[in-house]
Design a protein around this motif. Structure first.
Motif, mmCIF file in Angstrom:
data_model
loop_
_atom_site.group_PDB
_atom_site.id
_atom_site.type_symbol
_atom_site.label_atom_id
_atom_site.label_comp_id
_atom_site.label_asym_id
_atom_site.label_seq_id
_atom_site.Cartn_x
_atom_site.Cartn_y
_atom_site.Cartn_z
ATOM 1 N N LEU A 40 0.822 -1.222 0.000
ATOM 2 C CA LEU A 40 0.000 0.000 0.000
ATOM 3 C C LEU A 40 0.849 1.262 0.000
ATOM 4 N N ARG A 41 2.101 1.148 0.411
ATOM 5 C CA ARG A 41 3.002 2.300 0.404
ATOM 6 C C ARG A 41 3.796 2.420 -0.897
ATOM 7 N N ALA A 42 3.704 1.436 -1.762
ATOM 8 C CA ALA A 42 4.426 1.490 -3.036
ATOM 9 C C ALA A 42 3.911 2.661 -3.869
ATOM 10 N N PRO A 43 4.813 3.440 -4.469
ATOM 11 C CA PRO A 43 4.376 4.611 -5.243
ATOM 12 C C PRO A 43 3.358 4.282 -6.328
ATOM 13 N N ASP A 44 3.536 3.178 -7.052
ATOM 14 C CA ASP A 44 2.586 2.829 -8.108
ATOM 15 C C ASP A 44 1.202 2.546 -7.545
ATOM 16 N N ILE A 45 1.141 1.934 -6.371
ATOM 17 C CA ILE A 45 -0.150 1.635 -5.755
ATOM 18 C C ILE A 45 -0.806 2.910 -5.242
ATOM 19 N N GLN A 46 -0.035 3.781 -4.620
ATOM 20 C CA GLN A 46 -0.613 5.029 -4.125
ATOM 21 C C GLN A 46 -1.137 5.889 -5.275
ATOM 22 N N ARG A 47 -0.394 5.921 -6.384
ATOM 23 C CA ARG A 47 -0.901 6.665 -7.546
ATOM 24 C C ARG A 47 -2.182 6.038 -8.076
ATOM 25 N N ALA A 48 -2.224 4.707 -8.135
ATOM 26 C CA ALA A 48 -3.414 4.030 -8.649
ATOM 27 C C ALA A 48 -4.631 4.296 -7.764
ATOM 28 N N ILE A 49 -4.416 4.396 -6.453
ATOM 29 C CA ILE A 49 -5.521 4.692 -5.538
ATOM 30 C C ILE A 49 -5.966 6.134 -5.649
ATOM 31 N N LEU A 50 -5.026 7.058 -5.637
ATOM 32 C CA LEU A 50 -5.345 8.480 -5.469
ATOM 33 C C LEU A 50 -5.561 9.235 -6.766
ATOM 34 N N GLN A 51 -5.119 8.696 -7.886
ATOM 35 C CA GLN A 51 -5.210 9.440 -9.137
ATOM 36 C C GLN A 51 -6.173 8.806 -10.140
ATOM 37 N N GLY A 52 -6.956 7.827 -9.711
ATOM 38 C CA GLY A 52 -7.922 7.197 -10.599
ATOM 39 C C GLY A 52 -9.185 8.026 -10.750
ATOM 40 N N ASP A 191 7.608 -13.769 -0.322
ATOM 41 C CA ASP A 191 7.263 -13.169 -1.616
ATOM 42 C C ASP A 191 5.910 -12.470 -1.576
ATOM 43 N N PHE A 192 5.298 -12.403 -0.395
ATOM 44 C CA PHE A 192 3.939 -11.860 -0.295
ATOM 45 C C PHE A 192 3.888 -10.403 -0.726
ATOM 46 N N ARG A 193 4.870 -9.615 -0.325
ATOM 47 C CA ARG A 193 4.863 -8.194 -0.677
ATOM 48 C C ARG A 193 4.813 -8.004 -2.192
ATOM 49 N N ARG A 194 5.664 -8.698 -2.923
ATOM 50 C CA ARG A 194 5.672 -8.550 -4.380
ATOM 51 C C ARG A 194 4.344 -8.972 -4.986
ATOM 52 N N ALA A 195 3.840 -10.141 -4.544
ATOM 53 C CA ALA A 195 2.599 -10.652 -5.106
ATOM 54 C C ALA A 195 1.423 -9.725 -4.805
ATOM 55 N N MET A 196 1.333 -9.214 -3.584
ATOM 56 C CA MET A 196 0.249 -8.310 -3.230
ATOM 57 C C MET A 196 0.352 -6.990 -3.999
ATOM 58 N N THR A 197 1.548 -6.494 -4.201
ATOM 59 C CA THR A 197 1.711 -5.258 -4.963
ATOM 60 C C THR A 197 1.195 -5.438 -6.386
ATOM 61 N N LEU A 198 1.576 -6.540 -7.019
ATOM 62 C CA LEU A 198 1.089 -6.828 -8.374
ATOM 63 C C LEU A 198 -0.425 -6.963 -8.389
ATOM 64 N N LYS A 199 -0.946 -7.681 -7.400
ATOM 65 C CA LYS A 199 -2.385 -7.930 -7.357
ATOM 66 C C LYS A 199 -3.177 -6.633 -7.174
#
Length: 221
Positions: A40-52, A191-199
């Motif tokens: 949830l702190r990954a920049p790509d995820i934060q952009r996807a949440i806040l800029q959609g 590997d959970f962090r990577r998989a959850m970020t992708l998901k």
């Protein structure tokens, strides 16, 4: 539980279901919780949440046995960075609700359907189920899908590989539900962090992808 109001366009109501069954030890629980926080702190995820185009509503619960489901994060509208950081803080401070109980996936799905009934009105409703084992208590996911309100709901899976060799097939064949449902595989809890970020990236952006024969997925270029 009081229904949260969207107060504007909501594009996605997302429920994250985290496995706390007996097969998940204390270290693995920490990797799962902290991996979600990091995703949830990954920049790509934060952009996807806040800029959609529209807000995202988020909730999180832990699941294991028949009656062992506990809400970690009640519904919150992620309208801005402050709301997102507050939600992340709640998850980061979570303490494991149960341990030592079986894997009752049907009950967990039923609980998730109940969570969505209290969600804000959004364009899409998604339940994101993570786990490292197959159903070994109570009714199967198929009965949950038959008897609980899943019309218009997509259920995606995050299968965590480990001692249970059947987990990947179980998630692919029994957990996935609804148009465009997909599964991501984690090579263990490390590997959970990577998989959850992708998901999360795919769920937030509503990406359509292809699936390989082994159940893993390809995406978008």
């Amino acid at each position: 539980m009081q229904r949260v109001q969207a107060e504007g366009h909501c594009r996605l109501a997302l429920v994250l279901a985290l496995d706390v069954s007996a097969s998940v030890d204390a270290a693995e629980y920490a990797l799962q919780r902290d991996g979600l926080v990091a995703a949830l702190r990954a920049p790509d995820i934060q952009r996807a949440i806040l800029q959609g185009q529209g807000a995202v509503a988020l909730s999180v619960f832990e699941w294991s046995g028949r009656q062992q489901q506990v809400v970690v994060l009640p519904w919150v509208m992620l309208r801005d960075r402050a709301a997102l950081e507050q939600a992340i803080g709640v998850i980061a401070r979570a303490r494991r609700s149960y341990s030592g109980f079986p894997t009752a996936a049907g009950y967990g799905l039923g609980f998730g359907a109940g969570m969505l009934r209290e969600a804000p009105a959004c364009d899409r409703q998604v339940i994101d189920v993570s786990g490292d084992g197959i159903n070994n208590e109570g009714f199967a996911p198929a009965l949950a899908y038959k008897h609980f309100p899943f019309d218009g709901v997509v259920v995606n899976g995050l299968a965590i590989l480990g001692p249970d060799e059947g987990v990947q097939r179980f998630y692919r064949e029994e957990i996935l539900h609804g148009p465009g449902a997909f599964m991501v595989t984690a090579e263990g809890f490390e590997d959970f962090r990577r998989a959850m970020t992708l998901k999360l990236f795919r769920e937030l952006n509503d990406l359509q992808v292809g699936e390989r024969a082994d159940g893993t997925t390809t995406c978008c270029g």
